[in-house]
Motif scaffolding. Sequence first.
Motif, short mmCIF file in Angstrom:
data_model
loop_
_atom_site.label_atom_id
_atom_site.label_comp_id
_atom_site.label_asym_id
_atom_site.label_seq_id
_atom_site.Cartn_x
_atom_site.Cartn_y
_atom_site.Cartn_z
N ASN A 41 33.87 6.83 -23.56
CA ASN A 41 34.07 5.39 -23.48
C ASN A 41 33.52 4.84 -22.16
O ASN A 41 34.19 4.10 -21.42
N ARG A 65 31.37 2.47 -20.47
CA ARG A 65 30.66 1.21 -20.65
C ARG A 65 29.46 1.09 -19.71
O ARG A 65 28.40 0.57 -20.09
N PHE A 125 29.61 5.83 -25.67
CA PHE A 125 30.99 5.92 -26.16
C PHE A 125 31.41 7.38 -26.31
O PHE A 125 32.51 7.76 -25.91
#
Length: 461
Positions: free
Chosen positions: A184, A186, A191
């Motif tokens: 995850n 960003r 992801f």
Amino acid sequence: MAKQILFNVFEMSSAMHNSHGLWKHPANERTRRYKDLDYWTELALLLERGRFDALFLADVIGVYDVYQKSKDASIRDAVQVPLNDPAFAIPAMASVTEHLSFALTVSTTYEHPYAHARRMSTLDHLTKGRFAWNVVTSYLPSAARNFGLNEMIKHDDRYELADEFLDVSYKLWEASWEEGAVVNDRENKVFADPAKVHEINHEGRFFRVPGPHLSEPSPQRTPVIYQAGSSPKGKEFAAKHAECLFVGGPTPEHTKQSIQEVKRLAESYGRNPDDIKAFTFLNVVVAETTEEAEAKFEEYKRLWSGEAAKAQYGGSSGYDLSEYTDLDAVFEYKHTEHGQSRAASLTKDNPKKLTVREVLESFDTLKRRFAIVGNPQQVADGIQAYFEATGVDGFNLTHMITPGSLVDFVDLVVPELQKRGIYKTEYAPGTYREKLFGQGKRHLQKGHPGAKYRHAEKSTV
């Protein structure tokens, strides 16, 4: 501290389960409310108030139509039909509870492990790790026909299929996604790390599944595994796979022997026998006084349906009791491709030979041997005695009237068991597996066949 009893409630997403004929009782709410989500959330709240460990949801995927070679008796008396899919109520029940766990029955005979694995991971996610899978093989001829087969897959072949089904499932749950695959991130626009998501490339006799698993690892990865086989093949399967064993017997001694046999077999597979918890049936009729409890039991006897009981036995055993006309003949064991433990229960596993007349009469009335009847102290005495005599770890509690029988148990029996120190007053934290086996043990334990697929460097047990 004394060993404490584990308790599940044995339930089904249908108008009736095994309390044959008692759908007619005016206080039996499940008959009209089993289709309502509120019924299930209210039940979950009641069970958590009673510190139950899990709601155990039985299931079948066919109609009981062996008795009289007809489905009529089953449909007339709601013998596990009509029947909804039990999986859908679980997330709703989980949302209103914090500790209650859920054991879902799913057959390996007519499912496919790829889609099944995602369904199980989803339920483990949505319950925050409070989930178990009761592994069964399907025995009803009507199920085989509705899945396009001319006849049932043979009993032992069903277990061969189930063994590979679990092997595929373990690979998907344990080997496909590494711990830390979901990052995850960003900032770096990642992801999940593709290098940590693997195909399983399973090629077997029954299944070809390249993978990868569609779901990221759930809190337990593999749900807690329940299994209830009592045939020789079923016991081997349980010894290899089961973490919770569902076992029964005509006497406490027989139940104890069955548990010990499976645990010895588990050691031969390199497993720790302490990694298996054993459960058996329990039915209770309780009231504040013995007289009130006896009156309840007599009321239930008047509503009992022998035809419904024979229909259920016919489907589970393969024996059509309507064909047995010589009432004085001995009721002998014969091999069927149905549930072999059920077939043996009144024949070779029974303490004495029964006549056909005795067998038929045993279904025609509600017998005292199927329930502990009395005031709270008497019921607790009976539970404690059986618990200590058999070495079981817990009970799957059936119930005559729902939710009334369960309310009685929570309000009257639970405090008595807690007072004796043999039932918890508070839940342990963690996932279902941790509640069963100890803090930090949320994954399959070393020695379990599924654990070998886990990436060794990421193992937490």
